[in-house]
Scaffold this motif. Structure first.
Motif, short mmCIF file in Angstrom:
data_model
loop_
_atom_site.label_atom_id
_atom_site.label_comp_id
_atom_site.label_asym_id
_atom_site.label_seq_id
_atom_site.Cartn_x
_atom_site.Cartn_y
_atom_site.Cartn_z
N PHE A 12 0.85 -1.20 0.00
CA PHE A 12 0.00 0.00 0.00
C PHE A 12 0.89 1.26 0.00
CE2 PHE A 12 -2.60 3.22 2.18
CZ PHE A 12 -3.72 3.22 1.38
N ASP A 13 1.87 1.30 0.89
CA ASP A 13 2.78 2.44 0.95
C ASP A 13 3.61 2.57 -0.32
OD1 ASP A 13 1.93 3.24 3.43
OD2 ASP A 13 3.57 2.28 4.53
N ILE A 14 4.07 1.44 -0.85
CA ILE A 14 4.88 1.48 -2.08
C ILE A 14 4.05 2.02 -3.24
CG2 ILE A 14 6.05 0.06 -3.81
CD1 ILE A 14 6.89 -1.79 -1.42
N ALA A 15 2.81 1.56 -3.36
CA ALA A 15 1.94 2.03 -4.45
C ALA A 15 1.74 3.54 -4.36
CB ALA A 15 0.60 1.31 -4.42
N LEU A 16 1.46 4.05 -3.17
CA LEU A 16 1.26 5.50 -3.01
C LEU A 16 2.55 6.27 -3.28
CD1 LEU A 16 -1.01 5.59 0.17
CD2 LEU A 16 -1.70 5.92 -2.22
N ALA A 17 3.68 5.74 -2.82
CA ALA A 17 4.96 6.41 -3.04
C ALA A 17 5.36 6.41 -4.50
CB ALA A 17 6.06 5.75 -2.20
N ALA A 18 4.90 5.43 -5.26
CA ALA A 18 5.28 5.30 -6.67
C ALA A 18 4.35 6.03 -7.61
CB ALA A 18 5.35 3.82 -7.05
N GLU A 19 3.40 6.79 -7.07
CA GLU A 19 2.47 7.53 -7.94
C GLU A 19 3.25 8.39 -8.93
OE1 GLU A 19 -1.47 10.39 -7.67
OE2 GLU A 19 -0.24 10.11 -5.89
N GLY A 20 2.91 8.28 -10.19
CA GLY A 20 3.59 9.04 -11.24
C GLY A 20 4.81 8.32 -11.82
N ILE A 21 5.10 7.13 -11.31
CA ILE A 21 6.26 6.35 -11.78
C ILE A 21 5.73 5.02 -12.33
CG2 ILE A 21 8.40 5.19 -11.09
CD1 ILE A 21 8.52 7.21 -8.75
N ASP A 22 6.23 4.59 -13.46
CA ASP A 22 5.83 3.30 -14.01
C ASP A 22 6.63 2.20 -13.32
OD1 ASP A 22 5.02 1.12 -15.42
OD2 ASP A 22 5.71 1.84 -17.37
#
Length: 149
Positions: A138-148
């Motif tokens: 969950f944290d990784i997905a939010l932190a990766a917003e805007g990155i493929d």
């Protein structure tokens, strides 16, 4: 803390919370210990998954439980050991089909939107309890917003 508008000291439960467990459709009962425990303890709950979350159905619940989910869209922690197993291949196909059905070209895009909806639910006052792989992904997905990813 003592300000009535901040009420961080105590939470009075006037009613039992309406619980949602985030879990995919078609899972076997033994795949999710949380639903087994809730059922055994006779605690009412409903299951939700991506479609319900994206349609803002979380607003119907007081409490959301996340367990073995991978919000990064990378198909979970079992890739290394089970990527050739038929059940794993079927789960991957199912995830890709759901993403396509919901209008996404990649599962990771869909899961990011789901994570954002859950984040907004919590910011709006909903309670969330996450465990197992849901906490990190969950944290990784939010932190990766805007990155493929």
């Amino acid at each position: 803390i003592s300000s009535p508008s901040k009420n961080m000291e105590a939470v009075v439960l006037e009613k039992a919370p309406k619980i949602a467990v985030y879990t995919p459709k078609g899972k076997q009962p033994w795949d999710d210990a949380v639903t087994m425990v809730l059922k055994y303890a006779e605690i009412p709950y409903e299951t939700v998954y991506d479609e319900e979350v994206l349609n803002d159905n979380l607003l119907l619940y007081d409490w959301l439980h996340l367990h073995h989910e991978d919000f990064t869209g990378q198909y979970g922690k079992f890739y290394g050991a089970y990527r050739a197993a038929s059940w794993y291949i079927e789960e991957k196909k199912s995830a890709e089909a759901l993403a396509a059905k919901l209008g996404y070209s990649k599962v990771s895009e869909q899961k990011l939107d789901v994570a954002l909806k859950i984040r907004d639910y919590v910011v709006g006052g909903g309670f969330m309890f996450a465990m197992c792989s849901a906490t990190d992904s969950f944290d990784i997905a939010l932190a990766a917003e805007g990155i493929d990813i």
